[in-house]
Design an enzyme around this catalytic site. Structure first.
Site, PDB file in Angstrom:
ATOM      1  N   CYS A 147      -0.638   6.778   7.531  1.00 56.35           N
ATOM      2  CA  CYS A 147       0.709   6.406   7.143  1.00 56.35           C
ATOM      3  C   CYS A 147       1.293   5.521   8.244  1.00 56.35           C
ATOM      4  O   CYS A 147       1.222   5.852   9.413  1.00 56.35           O
ATOM      5  CB  CYS A 147       1.511   7.687   6.994  1.00 56.35           C
TER       6      CYS A 147
ATOM      7  N   GLU B  76       0.826  -1.204   0.000  1.00 58.20           N
ATOM      8  CA  GLU B  76       0.000   0.000   0.000  1.00 58.20           C
ATOM      9  C   GLU B  76       0.860   1.253   0.000  1.00 58.20           C
ATOM     10  O   GLU B  76       1.983   1.251   0.503  1.00 58.20           O
ATOM     11  CB  GLU B  76      -0.897   0.013   1.244  1.00 58.20           C
TER      12      GLU B  76
END
Ligand code: SAH
Ligand code: SF4
Length: 393
Positions: free
Chosen positions: A347, A98
């Site tokens: 993140c 990702e």
């Protein structure tokens, strides 16, 4: 029947010199290599056949030797009203990774920023218990092209006139445990013929692989170094960042300090704030003592919810109190807002590749073990668990 994975090298991971040699071996001009490299990064083509600069008969041989992109079937999910975008990338062997693209609108005195957070490995061997990637375990190292193609995928999703301003290695994986490839990728991002992003705008985040930090420093360029510190006391850090049992926090900070001196650039220290675990006054004071006088900046990030842990984020007043105590030692501190929490796209909280749901019993046992370990650490007792497998310098 399962088809064989595509083993052709990704074009973005091949150096211009290597590509030039490939053309020359076929009786073609070496400058063709540059045309291909330019096309890879300027976003005007989606495949080799689209290259208007290249003679048409060359497309087929290039295609049979190399892949235009190593990330495919990118699925993009929006959050924060379109300001955050998580992309799931499928790799040739079926592994998924990702990346997260974050847009920060312009403010008075500051231009708009577009930051991409990328993965360096599928999974991670370090196994930090608050991290969704850590829970997955280690899959494999990414190839240089697989790292770079996350960036090319994001470039294709920027609006006209927008450009990437920052790339951070804060996605899946420990970049300093895949350092050769990460360094190749960083050089390509920095290369004016490729992405051309200034070294200062490229951040490498590490959980504390000391030999890797030292290698990065020896290279010279002013890449930004981020240390995922999370706790300044070894007993607690042993639990939160298991490779602390291999490289204790003082050694990590020593290496980071040398990096700051060598580059003249502040090192960022990241603390994922976990309620009742690493957010106490004693933790704030230990961090302040450790970093006092250093070229350092501390980022406090409320823990994003991750399934199968007993923990949640520290309440905001606790984070503010922690920040004030660290600031009192003369260290700058920022409290960072979470991005993309609702889609698991914060993140460093990426694990789209999660394989199935673990049995209820295993989850309960994991929670219990973590609770016991953090309670023991808060009493100042060291962990007797081994260094995670696959972590060595
Ligand atoms: N392995 C490297 C880089 C990827 S992780 C490292 O650990 O530095 C990027 C950042 O996200 C790290 O600071 C990590 O501690 C943080 N992170 C991981 N899980 C998180 C969570 N659940 N909430 C908030 N931050 C998290
Ligand atoms: Fe790996 Fe970083 Fe997650 Fe720790 S926080 S498990 S080092 S990706």
């Amino acid at each position: 029947m399962q088809s064989m994975p595509d083993v052709r090298p990704g074009l973005s991971g091949v150096s211009t010199a290597e590509l030039a040699a490939w053309f020359e071996a076929r009786g073609e001009q070496a400058y063709r290599a540059r045309q291909v490299v330019t096309a890879l990064w300027n976003g005007e083509a989606n495949r080799v056949a689209d290259l208007t600069t290249l003679p048409k008969p060359l497309a087929a041989p290039i295609d049979s030797a190399y892949r235009w992109s190593t990330v495919a079937d990118d699925t993009v999910i929006d959050a924060d009203g379109g300001q955050t975008q998580k992309a799931l990338h499928r790799l040739a062997d079926g592994a998924t990774i990702e990346s997260v693209l974050m847009h920060y609108p312009a403010r008075p005195g500051q231009r708009a920023r577009h930051t991409l957070c990328i993965s360096s490995q599928a999974g991670c061997a370090v196994g930090c218990p608050f991290c969704a990637t850590g829970e997955l375990g280690f899959g494999r190292d990414l190839e240089t092209a697989e790292i770079l193609d996350q960036v090319r995928s994001a470039l294709g999703r920027l609006a006209a006139g927008e450009r990437l301003t920052n790339v951070v290695f804060m996605g899946m994986g420990e970049p300093l445990l895949n350092l050769d490839r990460v360094l190749e990728a960083v050089a390509a991002l920095n290369d004016p013929d490729r992405l051309g992003l200034g070294a200062r705008h490229i951040t490498v985040s590490t959980s504390g692989v000391v030999p890797g930090i030292r290698r990065l420093t020896a290279l010279g360029p002013q890449f930004t170094l981020a240390i995922s510190i999370h706790a300044a006391r070894d007993a607690l850090r042993d639990v939160l960042v298991p490779l602390n049992r291999r490289w204790p926090v003082a050694e990590v900070v020593d290496a980071a300090r040398d990096h700051a001196r060598a580059t003249g650039r502040r090192v960022s220290y990241e603390v994922t704030m976990i309620g009742g675990v690493n957010d106490t006054d004693a933790d704030a004071d230990a961090l302040a003592d450790l970093l006092r006088g250093d070229l350092a900046h501390v980022n406090l990030i409320p823990m994003n919810p991750v399934a199968h842990t007993p923990w949640t984020a520290s309440p905001m007043p606790v984070i503010e109190r922690f920040a004030d105590r660290v600031r009192a030692a003369g260290i700058s501190v920022t409290i960072r807002r979470n991005r993309g929490v609702e889609i698991g796209a914060a993140c460093g909280q990426l694990a789209g590749a999660r394989a199935g749901v673990p049995p209820v019993q295993a989850v309960a046992w994991r929670r219990q073990r973590l609770e016991a370990a953090s309670a023991k650490a808060l009493r100042g007792e060291r962990s007797d668990e081994p260094v995670p497998l696959g972590v060595d310098g």
